[in-house]
Design a protein around this motif. Structure first.
Motif, mmCIF file in Angstrom:
data_model
loop_
_atom_site.group_PDB
_atom_site.id
_atom_site.type_symbol
_atom_site.label_atom_id
_atom_site.label_comp_id
_atom_site.label_asym_id
_atom_site.label_seq_id
_atom_site.Cartn_x
_atom_site.Cartn_y
_atom_site.Cartn_z
ATOM 1 N N SER A 193 0.830 -1.211 0.000
ATOM 2 C CA SER A 193 0.000 0.000 0.000
ATOM 3 C C SER A 193 0.864 1.262 0.000
ATOM 4 N N SER A 194 0.268 2.346 -0.496
ATOM 5 C CA SER A 194 0.911 3.668 -0.487
ATOM 6 C C SER A 194 2.261 3.656 -1.212
ATOM 7 N N ASN A 195 2.231 3.148 -2.429
ATOM 8 C CA ASN A 195 3.395 3.204 -3.308
ATOM 9 C C ASN A 195 3.024 3.961 -4.582
ATOM 10 N N ARG A 196 3.692 3.676 -5.688
ATOM 11 C CA ARG A 196 3.429 4.384 -6.951
ATOM 12 C C ARG A 196 3.056 3.409 -8.069
ATOM 13 N N LEU A 197 2.385 2.343 -7.706
ATOM 14 C CA LEU A 197 2.004 1.323 -8.679
ATOM 15 C C LEU A 197 0.879 1.825 -9.573
ATOM 16 N N VAL A 198 1.104 1.768 -10.874
ATOM 17 C CA VAL A 198 0.101 2.158 -11.871
ATOM 18 C C VAL A 198 -0.448 0.920 -12.580
ATOM 19 N N SER A 199 0.458 0.010 -12.925
ATOM 20 C CA SER A 199 0.074 -1.210 -13.628
ATOM 21 C C SER A 199 1.100 -2.295 -13.330
ATOM 22 N N VAL A 200 0.615 -3.478 -12.960
ATOM 23 C CA VAL A 200 1.494 -4.600 -12.629
ATOM 24 C C VAL A 200 0.929 -5.857 -13.273
ATOM 25 N N SER A 201 1.806 -6.657 -13.868
ATOM 26 C CA SER A 201 1.373 -7.911 -14.463
ATOM 27 C C SER A 201 0.951 -8.907 -13.391
ATOM 28 N N LYS A 202 -0.079 -9.672 -13.675
ATOM 29 C CA LYS A 202 -0.528 -10.687 -12.729
ATOM 30 C C LYS A 202 0.556 -11.729 -12.482
ATOM 31 N N ASP A 203 1.480 -11.893 -13.421
ATOM 32 C CA ASP A 203 2.557 -12.880 -13.280
ATOM 33 C C ASP A 203 3.487 -12.550 -12.122
ATOM 34 N N ALA A 204 3.521 -11.294 -11.711
ATOM 35 C CA ALA A 204 4.382 -10.893 -10.595
ATOM 36 C C ALA A 204 3.936 -11.538 -9.293
ATOM 37 N N PHE A 205 2.662 -11.923 -9.202
ATOM 38 C CA PHE A 205 2.112 -12.522 -7.984
ATOM 39 C C PHE A 205 1.744 -13.992 -8.198
ATOM 40 N N SER A 206 2.329 -14.597 -9.210
ATOM 41 C CA SER A 206 1.991 -15.970 -9.581
ATOM 42 C C SER A 206 2.189 -16.935 -8.407
ATOM 43 N N ASN A 207 1.145 -17.715 -8.102
ATOM 44 C CA ASN A 207 1.147 -18.754 -7.063
ATOM 45 C C ASN A 207 1.252 -18.215 -5.635
ATOM 46 N N LEU A 208 1.216 -16.904 -5.457
ATOM 47 C CA LEU A 208 1.322 -16.315 -4.125
ATOM 48 C C LEU A 208 0.005 -16.494 -3.370
ATOM 49 N N LYS A 209 0.082 -17.037 -2.153
ATOM 50 C CA LYS A 209 -1.122 -17.290 -1.361
ATOM 51 C C LYS A 209 -1.345 -16.239 -0.277
ATOM 52 N N ALA A 210 -0.452 -15.287 -0.161
ATOM 53 C CA ALA A 210 -0.522 -14.272 0.885
ATOM 54 C C ALA A 210 -1.705 -13.325 0.693
ATOM 55 N N LYS A 211 -2.168 -12.757 1.790
ATOM 56 C CA LYS A 211 -3.132 -11.670 1.751
ATOM 57 C C LYS A 211 -2.380 -10.410 1.320
ATOM 58 N N VAL A 212 -2.844 -9.774 0.241
ATOM 59 C CA VAL A 212 -2.104 -8.659 -0.351
ATOM 60 C C VAL A 212 -2.871 -7.347 -0.200
ATOM 61 N N ASN A 213 -2.157 -6.315 0.224
ATOM 62 C CA ASN A 213 -2.743 -4.974 0.339
ATOM 63 C C ASN A 213 -2.195 -4.105 -0.795
ATOM 64 N N LEU A 214 -3.077 -3.703 -1.723
ATOM 65 C CA LEU A 214 -2.679 -2.895 -2.888
ATOM 66 C C LEU A 214 -3.304 -1.497 -2.848
ATOM 67 N N SER A 215 -3.801 -1.096 -1.716
ATOM 68 C CA SER A 215 -4.525 0.173 -1.624
ATOM 69 C C SER A 215 -3.590 1.380 -1.709
ATOM 70 N N ASN A 216 -4.207 2.537 -2.029
ATOM 71 C CA ASN A 216 -3.498 3.827 -2.060
ATOM 72 C C ASN A 216 -2.313 3.841 -3.032
ATOM 73 N N ASN A 217 -2.576 3.349 -4.234
ATOM 74 C CA ASN A 217 -1.628 3.448 -5.339
ATOM 75 C C ASN A 217 -2.338 4.145 -6.508
ATOM 76 N N PRO A 218 -1.611 4.814 -7.386
ATOM 77 C CA PRO A 218 -2.242 5.541 -8.521
ATOM 78 C C PRO A 218 -2.579 4.608 -9.683
ATOM 79 N N TRP A 219 -3.511 3.690 -9.473
ATOM 80 C CA TRP A 219 -3.802 2.635 -10.440
ATOM 81 C C TRP A 219 -4.428 3.143 -11.738
ATOM 82 N N LEU A 220 -4.026 2.514 -12.839
ATOM 83 C CA LEU A 220 -4.700 2.664 -14.122
ATOM 84 C C LEU A 220 -5.723 1.538 -14.207
#
Length: 260
Positions: free
Chosen positions: A122-149
């Protein structure tokens, strides 16, 4: 005290002193290896490594490989390279919030799939990320407060990861392929809009337009080619008419054979 006992006591004292010096040197060497502002600790029985507010510009290299909880929050890290955490086989929690992360390479979390429970981006500068970056990850992920496209890529990403409880409302469209979605929560938007289906339709239309353009070009060329041959044949026949009759008949036969 007999001399033999005094010698034995002296030897034991020297051995303990040597062990203490070696242990102290080892601790000092380990402390010196850590980046400034980073330190190990133990929280609730879990080995923790904290680098909060340490002005880091990259993921540290010398993180103890028995770390269970890693805090890299509130730094200046701009991106996560491939295999950034591959030497941390016991990592359960990873906090990367409040950095400047704008890029996550595919394979950045490789090696964490089986044991990581929590990932905070959370609270980074992520605009767009490929789903492959999180491939097979089972963790609970917080992606809030980023400038998403808000587009198909984000839609695929959200379908891939397991969002941390209460964090979904913080994933807001900072920009979008459709202007009316800007400022809205992404999960609210995709309840009515399928970005990937929209992209597919647009791609199909583009392909049809391209195919029609090529087809029109081929037809135009064929029409031009036929007309050009007809024009050449007409001019040649007119030329033959202007020749003496015997020569004209001979060349007319040749011209007609050529046209046919």
């Amino acid at each position: 005290m007999p001399p033999a006992e005094r010698c034995l006591l002296r030897s034991a004292t020297m051995w303990l002193l040597l062990q203490s010096v070696l242990l102290l040197a080892s601790c000092l060497r380990s402390a010196a290896a850590f980046p400034k502002g980073c330190y190990p600790s133990e929280e609730e029985g879990l080995k923790t490594f904290r680098c909060s507010n340490a002005r880091l510009t990259e993921v540290p290299k010398d993180i103890p490989n028995d770390t269970n909880k890693l805090y890299l929050d509130s730094n200046r890290i701009p991106f996560l390279p491939r295999d950034a955490f591959r030497d941390l086989p016991l990592l359960l929690e990873l906090d990367l919030s409040h950095n400047a992360i704008a890029s996550v390479e595919s394979g950045a979390f490789r090696g964490l799939a089986d044991h990581l429970h929590s990932l905070d981006l959370s609270s980074n500068r992520l605009v767009s990320v490929s789903k492959d970056a999180f491939s097979n990850l089972k963790a609970k992920v917080n992606l809030s407060n980023n400038p998403w496209l808000c587009d198909c890529r984000l839609q695929e990403l959200i379908r891939t990861v397991d969002l941390a409880a209460g964090s979904s409302g913080g994933i807001v469209c900072d920009s979008s392929v459709q202007e009316e979605h800007v400022g809205k929560a992404f999960l609210q938007v995709i309840a009515d809009t399928d970005f990937c289906n929209m992209y597919k339709k647009t791609t199909d239309i583009a392909m049809l337009v391209t195919m029609f353009g090529w087809f029109a070009m081929v037809i135009s060329y064929l029409v031009y080619y036929v007309r050009q041959n007809q024009e050449d044949a007409r001019r040649h026949l007119e030329y033959l008419k202007s020749l003496p009759s015997k020569q004209r008949r001979s060349e007319e036969s040749s011209t007609i054979s050529t046209v046919v």
